[in-house]
Motif scaffolding. Structure first.
Motif, PDB file in Angstrom:
ATOM      1  N   LEU A 109      47.103  22.532  60.994  1.00  0.00           N
ATOM      2  CA  LEU A 109      47.508  21.226  60.200  1.00  0.00           C
ATOM      3  C   LEU A 109      48.824  20.824  60.248  1.00  0.00           C
ATOM      4  O   LEU A 109      49.477  19.886  60.486  1.00  0.00           O
ATOM      5  N   ASN A 110      49.749  21.942  59.839  1.00  0.00           N
ATOM      6  CA  ASN A 110      51.148  21.698  59.674  1.00  0.00           C
ATOM      7  C   ASN A 110      51.864  21.561  60.913  1.00  0.00           C
ATOM      8  O   ASN A 110      53.066  21.095  61.171  1.00  0.00           O
ATOM      9  N   ASN A 111      51.069  21.803  62.248  1.00  0.00           N
ATOM     10  CA  ASN A 111      51.785  21.578  63.538  1.00  0.00           C
ATOM     11  C   ASN A 111      50.743  20.646  64.227  1.00  0.00           C
ATOM     12  O   ASN A 111      50.887  20.554  65.486  1.00  0.00           O
ATOM     13  N   SER A 112      49.896  19.640  63.651  1.00  0.00           N
ATOM     14  CA  SER A 112      49.382  18.780  64.342  1.00  0.00           C
ATOM     15  C   SER A 112      50.130  17.613  64.078  1.00  0.00           C
ATOM     16  O   SER A 112      50.446  16.925  63.245  1.00  0.00           O
ATOM     17  N   ASP A 113      50.357  16.905  65.317  1.00  0.00           N
ATOM     18  CA  ASP A 113      50.834  15.503  65.397  1.00  0.00           C
ATOM     19  C   ASP A 113      49.948  14.310  64.700  1.00  0.00           C
ATOM     20  O   ASP A 113      50.540  13.319  64.138  1.00  0.00           O
ATOM     21  N   SER A 114      48.698  14.659  64.684  1.00  0.00           N
ATOM     22  CA  SER A 114      47.763  13.863  64.034  1.00  0.00           C
ATOM     23  C   SER A 114      48.108  13.639  62.711  1.00  0.00           C
ATOM     24  O   SER A 114      47.682  12.618  61.794  1.00  0.00           O
ATOM     25  N   ILE A 115      48.577  14.675  61.878  1.00  0.00           N
ATOM     26  CA  ILE A 115      48.681  14.906  60.728  1.00  0.00           C
ATOM     27  C   ILE A 115      50.042  14.673  59.948  1.00  0.00           C
ATOM     28  O   ILE A 115      50.223  13.935  59.351  1.00  0.00           O
ATOM     29  N   THR A 116      51.006  15.173  60.922  1.00  0.00           N
ATOM     30  CA  THR A 116      52.420  15.029  60.486  1.00  0.00           C
ATOM     31  C   THR A 116      52.895  13.500  60.483  1.00  0.00           C
ATOM     32  O   THR A 116      53.900  13.023  59.965  1.00  0.00           O
ATOM     33  N   SER A 117      51.961  12.674  61.609  1.00  0.00           N
ATOM     34  CA  SER A 117      52.479  11.306  61.536  1.00  0.00           C
ATOM     35  C   SER A 117      52.047  10.341  60.428  1.00  0.00           C
ATOM     36  O   SER A 117      52.407   9.484  60.312  1.00  0.00           O
ATOM     37  N   LEU A 118      51.224  11.060  59.603  1.00  0.00           N
ATOM     38  CA  LEU A 118      50.735  10.356  58.290  1.00  0.00           C
ATOM     39  C   LEU A 118      51.592  10.821  57.070  1.00  0.00           C
ATOM     40  O   LEU A 118      51.406  10.079  56.112  1.00  0.00           O
ATOM     41  N   PHE A 119      52.842  11.437  57.335  1.00  0.00           N
ATOM     42  CA  PHE A 119      53.572  11.757  56.140  1.00  0.00           C
ATOM     43  C   PHE A 119      54.110  10.548  55.580  1.00  0.00           C
ATOM     44  O   PHE A 119      54.448  10.513  54.383  1.00  0.00           O
ATOM     45  N   ASN A 120      54.592   9.759  56.546  1.00  0.00           N
ATOM     46  CA  ASN A 120      55.321   8.494  55.904  1.00  0.00           C
ATOM     47  C   ASN A 120      56.473   8.718  54.866  1.00  0.00           C
ATOM     48  O   ASN A 120      56.724   8.274  53.792  1.00  0.00           O
ATOM     49  N   ILE A 126      50.839  21.657  52.224  1.00  0.00           N
ATOM     50  CA  ILE A 126      49.545  22.130  52.490  1.00  0.00           C
ATOM     51  C   ILE A 126      49.254  23.516  52.214  1.00  0.00           C
ATOM     52  O   ILE A 126      49.940  24.359  53.035  1.00  0.00           O
ATOM     53  N   THR A 127      48.577  23.925  51.179  1.00  0.00           N
ATOM     54  CA  THR A 127      48.348  25.340  50.873  1.00  0.00           C
ATOM     55  C   THR A 127      46.771  25.391  50.713  1.00  0.00           C
ATOM     56  O   THR A 127      46.116  24.757  50.488  1.00  0.00           O
ATOM     57  N   ASN A 128      46.516  26.819  50.392  1.00  0.00           N
ATOM     58  CA  ASN A 128      45.070  27.361  50.288  1.00  0.00           C
ATOM     59  C   ASN A 128      45.022  28.427  49.290  1.00  0.00           C
ATOM     60  O   ASN A 128      45.905  29.052  49.093  1.00  0.00           O
ATOM     61  N   ASP A 129      43.911  28.160  48.478  1.00  0.00           N
ATOM     62  CA  ASP A 129      43.556  29.299  47.443  1.00  0.00           C
ATOM     63  C   ASP A 129      42.216  29.882  47.948  1.00  0.00           C
ATOM     64  O   ASP A 129      41.209  28.976  47.542  1.00  0.00           O
ATOM     65  N   SER A 130      41.862  30.757  48.653  1.00  0.00           N
ATOM     66  CA  SER A 130      40.800  31.128  48.958  1.00  0.00           C
ATOM     67  C   SER A 130      40.424  30.375  50.133  1.00  0.00           C
ATOM     68  O   SER A 130      41.041  29.989  51.071  1.00  0.00           O
ATOM     69  N   PHE A 131      39.175  29.565  50.335  1.00  0.00           N
ATOM     70  CA  PHE A 131      38.651  28.676  51.161  1.00  0.00           C
ATOM     71  C   PHE A 131      39.028  27.196  50.690  1.00  0.00           C
ATOM     72  O   PHE A 131      38.397  26.427  51.390  1.00  0.00           O
ATOM     73  N   PHE A 132      39.585  27.051  49.648  1.00  0.00           N
ATOM     74  CA  PHE A 132      40.121  25.712  49.369  1.00  0.00           C
ATOM     75  C   PHE A 132      41.549  25.397  49.751  1.00  0.00           C
ATOM     76  O   PHE A 132      42.148  26.202  49.633  1.00  0.00           O
ATOM     77  N   ILE A 133      41.665  24.132  50.129  1.00  0.00           N
ATOM     78  CA  ILE A 133      42.919  23.673  50.907  1.00  0.00           C
ATOM     79  C   ILE A 133      43.473  22.648  49.825  1.00  0.00           C
ATOM     80  O   ILE A 133      42.803  21.564  49.665  1.00  0.00           O
TER      81      ILE A 133
END
Length: 238
Positions: A109-120, A126-133
């Motif tokens: 996710l941190n390296n996806s253009d589809s995601i980073t383009s939404l940061f505005n 983006i972090t995780n705790d076990s299988f929760f993001i």
């Protein structure tokens, strides 16, 4: 480090400024308390002015920052494979596998253009705790922060479906518009101003006392010029 060195340096500077005149050197705790009591109005006034200045600067000149978050879950199995397990139970291997998948997916996710383009222009974590993001978004506009967090969660599901042939992802909690900024903390900044004003006013009072060469009690003459005092003419006016 010997603090007498610093004292001698300041003493020499004041001697040069004052043209070589002698000033008192017996600065004790008791004398500092006397100085504070003598200049208590000045200390209180400067402390309040400094505290008010910090508060007003924090209130009107620092841009408020808002923060909100949304949460996703990642599973290393899909609903069909889960129904094939014994009594529909989730085993520890499923949890550890889902946690590993979530951690790997965060890197994606941190390296996806589809995601980073939404940061505005927002600060996104983006972090995780076990299988929760958890997607945390911070910025100057609360509505924009909530929109960015929710858009990331929605797009993350589409990206996961396109890139991964197994597992599933879903939204646990959507981001809400924050009601109040997390910074600046006006009360904290006002307290910082109060402490700085108090310390500065006390130091200024002590400095003014050091450079004040007027003779007050008779001990000043004996201390400054090392001469005995034989008599004193009282001020009958006071």
């Amino acid at each position: 480090m010997n603090y007498n060195i610093y004292y001698c340096i300041f003493y020499c500077i004041f001697m040069l400024i004052l043209g070589g005149r002698v000033m008192p050197t017996n600065i004790t705790i008791q004398r500092i308390l006397v100085i504070v009591l003598q200049r208590i109005k000045f200390i209180i006034l400067l402390t309040l002015v400094c505290m008010l200045s910090f508060f007003l600067y924090s209130k009107f000149f620092i841009t408020p920052m808002y923060s909100t978050s949304a949460m996703l879950y990642v599973q290393n199995y899909n609903a069909k494979s889960q129904s094939n397990q014994e009594n529909g139970k989730i085993f520890s291997s499923d949890i550890s596998g889902s946690a590993s998948l979530a951690e790997a997916y965060i890197v994606f996710l941190n390296n996806s253009d589809s995601i980073t383009s939404l940061f505005n222009d927002c600060d996104v974590s983006i972090t995780n705790d076990s299988f929760f993001i958890t997607v945390t978004v911070s910025g100057s506009d609360p509505q924009t922060c909530a929109n960015v967090a929710n858009q990331i969660c929605e797009t993350a599901g589409d990206v996961f479906a396109d890139r991964f042939a197994y597992g599933q992802i879903g939204i646990v909690r959507s981001a809400q518009v924050p009601n109040a900024p997390y910074e600046p903390n006006n009360l904290k900044n006002a307290l910082i101003g109060l402490v700085i004003g108090l310390v500065a006013s006390v130091l200024i009072s002590i400095l003014l006392e050091l450079i004040d060469l007027t003779v007050k009690p008779d001990d000043d003459l004996q201390e400054m010029y090392d001469i005995p005092i034989f008599a004193e003419i009282p001020d009958f006016g006071n």
